[in-house]
Design a protein around this motif. Structure first.
Motif, PDB file in Angstrom:
ATOM      1  N   GLU A 179       0.837  -1.204   0.000  1.00 16.57           N
ATOM      2  CA  GLU A 179       0.000   0.000   0.000  1.00 16.57           C
ATOM      3  C   GLU A 179       0.868   1.248   0.000  1.00 16.57           C
ATOM      4  O   GLU A 179       2.086   1.186   0.151  1.00 16.57           O
ATOM      5  CB  GLU A 179      -0.901   0.000   1.245  1.00 16.57           C
ATOM      6  N   GLY A 180       0.223   2.388  -0.185  1.00 15.64           N
ATOM      7  CA  GLY A 180       0.879   3.675  -0.030  1.00 15.64           C
ATOM      8  C   GLY A 180       2.040   3.892  -0.972  1.00 15.64           C
ATOM      9  O   GLY A 180       1.996   3.538  -2.155  1.00 15.64           O
ATOM     10  N   PHE A 181       3.126   4.475  -0.428  1.00 13.43           N
ATOM     11  CA  PHE A 181       4.278   4.829  -1.256  1.00 13.43           C
ATOM     12  C   PHE A 181       4.939   3.593  -1.853  1.00 13.43           C
ATOM     13  O   PHE A 181       5.440   3.629  -2.982  1.00 13.43           O
ATOM     14  CB  PHE A 181       5.290   5.622  -0.427  1.00 13.43           C
TER      15      PHE A 181
ATOM     16  N   LYS B 133       3.005   2.693  -4.930  1.00 14.37           N
ATOM     17  CA  LYS B 133       3.256   3.681  -5.976  1.00 14.37           C
ATOM     18  C   LYS B 133       4.617   3.462  -6.614  1.00 14.37           C
ATOM     19  O   LYS B 133       4.769   3.537  -7.849  1.00 14.37           O
ATOM     20  CB  LYS B 133       3.170   5.090  -5.388  1.00 14.37           C
TER      21      LYS B 133
ATOM     22  N   ALA C  52       2.282  -0.569   4.185  1.00 13.74           N
ATOM     23  CA  ALA C  52       2.807   0.624   3.538  1.00 13.74           C
ATOM     24  C   ALA C  52       4.280   0.873   3.796  1.00 13.74           C
ATOM     25  O   ALA C  52       4.892   1.677   3.121  1.00 13.74           O
ATOM     26  CB  ALA C  52       2.009   1.845   3.993  1.00 13.74           C
ATOM     27  N   SER C  53       4.888   0.217   4.780  1.00 10.50           N
ATOM     28  CA  SER C  53       6.282   0.497   5.111  1.00 10.50           C
ATOM     29  C   SER C  53       7.224  -0.280   4.209  1.00 10.50           C
ATOM     30  O   SER C  53       6.846  -1.272   3.593  1.00 10.50           O
ATOM     31  CB  SER C  53       6.551   0.136   6.575  1.00 10.50           C
TER      32      SER C  53
ATOM     33  N   TYR D 157      -8.624   0.076   1.699  1.00  8.32           N
ATOM     34  CA  TYR D 157      -8.733   1.509   1.941  1.00  8.32           C
ATOM     35  C   TYR D 157      -9.697   1.835   3.077  1.00  8.32           C
ATOM     36  O   TYR D 157      -9.778   2.968   3.527  1.00  8.32           O
ATOM     37  CB  TYR D 157      -9.169   2.219   0.654  1.00  8.32           C
TER      38      TYR D 157
END
Length: 423
Positions: A70-72, A75, A148-149, A261
């Motif tokens: 997830e997240g960065f 992306k 996300a990490s 989400y």
């Protein structure tokens, strides 16, 4: 039309489950194969019960997108493979050779597994270079980890103290997280939070800190042994390394059919009664597992872990998929010690989510929502609260003796900022 083949490992053997078919994430649907249904295998998710009809695009996306970063991190992976960030099918086709649990996603390409030895410089680079390095590794290895990490799945040979990068469908044994790409001293924070939980009787996976230098944030990594991997009695080998069996798991967002989400409770959603309902109706030992979850919710409050969302609690399946248990606790961090962090718990307790307003009485109310005996629920609350400070002190001293002096400061911040301070 795109087709993604879904496989699951059952007792060490890859078993074809079915297909995701569609032109885009908006119309892609998952369906079980006739062979999987005929063999009488259990469903791969509580939210995807065995059916000869395809599941909706929404149900398909909610489960399978839940396997992705997830997240960065997501992306960055999307940029690496030149895909749109919301194109979960393309990202899954690239990363799906090794997922959390026992699922494997294939677009028909050869996913033959292998292991690549990592030098100490490779490990140091992972600690130093941040999320770009971790996403490079997971893309190269076709590995999908949720969250996300910055983190990767690696294989650890404990006897020789060597790390390997899995490729293709080769299973990893540990999840390794970076430190400085997240928050200051978060590796020490997470290890302290986890081993204190274990001291209080909460089941956790084995974890340890990898120090590649002088224990500064940019020189350490956090390693957690995967509870969804097991060493078989009659092992096979790849490059002299035992290949572990995969055990299937799903987080509670997937089991409830909820999008990643929406992992944080908002408004009147009330996730707590829903997750306890699943435990009462689907696990092999409902009484024991409900109490494990209840203890974890109490501990998250005491330690100040407001990131206790429903993707951070999971169900673990047996190697033949026939029984389900509540998985060991993971991703426990005292988030409230960081300035600007949320004071809202991700799961409401007794109608309250703000940790500063939450009291013992809210857990008394929550017991009714969870379907637990109030007397028994508060007995667990009092036992954990009474033992918390002593356990935290002992584990912080242990970490300081191991060379992580910041454990003292983190302990004091937890006692000041966590739910324990409101008792």
């Amino acid at each position: 039309m795109r087709k993604l083949q879904i496989y699951i490992e059952i007792e060490g053997k890859q078993t074809y489950v079915g297909l995701i078919t569609g032109d885009s994430p908006q119309d892609a649907q998952f369906a079980y194969s006739d062979s999987y249904i005929a063999a009488g295998y259990p469903p791969i998710s509580i939210s995807l019960p065995i059916s000869r009809n395809p599941f909706s695009a929404e149900a398909t996306k909610n489960f399978f997108e839940g396997l992705l970063p997830e997240g960065f991190a997501r992306k960055t992976v999307a940029n690496w493979i030149h895909a749109e960030e919301d194109d979960y099918l393309t990202i899954l086709s690239v990363l799906g050779a090794e997922c959390l649990g026992a699922l494997r996603i294939s677009d028909g390409a050869d996913d033959t597994g292998d292991y690549k030895l990592l030098s100490i410089d490779d490990v140091k680079a992972l600690a130093k270079e941040g999320v770009s390095k971790s996403t490079e590794l997971i893309t190269e290895a076709h590995l999908s980890l949720t969250g996300a990490s910055g983190k990767v799945g690696l294989y650890y040979d404990a006897e020789r103290d060597m790390w390997y990068q899995p490729n293709g469908d080769a299973p990893s044994t540990h999840i390794v997280k970076q430190s400085h790409v997240r928050l200051s001293d978060i590796v020490t924070n997470e290890q302290l939070s986890l081993i204190t939980a274990s001291k209080l009787g909460i089941s956790i996976p084995e974890s340890f800190i990898i120090n590649t230098g002088a224990a500064r944030d940019e020189e350490i990594l956090f390693a957690t042994k995967r509870y969804d991997r097991m060493i078989p009695e009659s092992p096979t080998y790849t490059r002299g390394l035992i290949r572990p069996f995969r055990l299937h798991q799903e987080d509670f967002a997937q089991a409830l059919g909820i999008s990643s989400y929406e992992k944080y409770e908002k408004g009147e959603k009330q996730y707590l009664p829903q997750i306890f309902h699943l435990l009462r109706n689907y696990v092999a030992d409902p009484i024991a597992d409900q109490l494990k979850l209840w203890d974890l919710l109490i501990y998250d409050y005491l330690v100040g872990n407001t990131d206790n969302h429903i993707k951070n609690i999971s169900l673990l399946y047996s190697e033949n998929l026939k029984t389900i248990r509540f998985a060991p606790a993971y991703d426990i961090v005292s988030t409230v010690i960081y300035p600007g962090s949320s004071r809202e718990m991700a799961i409401g307790i007794g109608g309250e989510r703000n940790i500063d307003h939450m009291k013992r009485e809210h857990f008394a109310r929550a017991a009714a929502d969870a379907g637990l005996s109030k007397k028994m629920a508060l007995k667990h609350f009092d036992a954990l609260a009474d033992g918390f400070e002593k356990a935290l002190n002992e584990m912080s001293i242990q970490l300081m003796e191991e060379g992580y002096p910041k454990a003292r400061d983190i302990r004091e911040q937890i006692l000041k900022e966590g739910g324990y301070s409101h008792l």
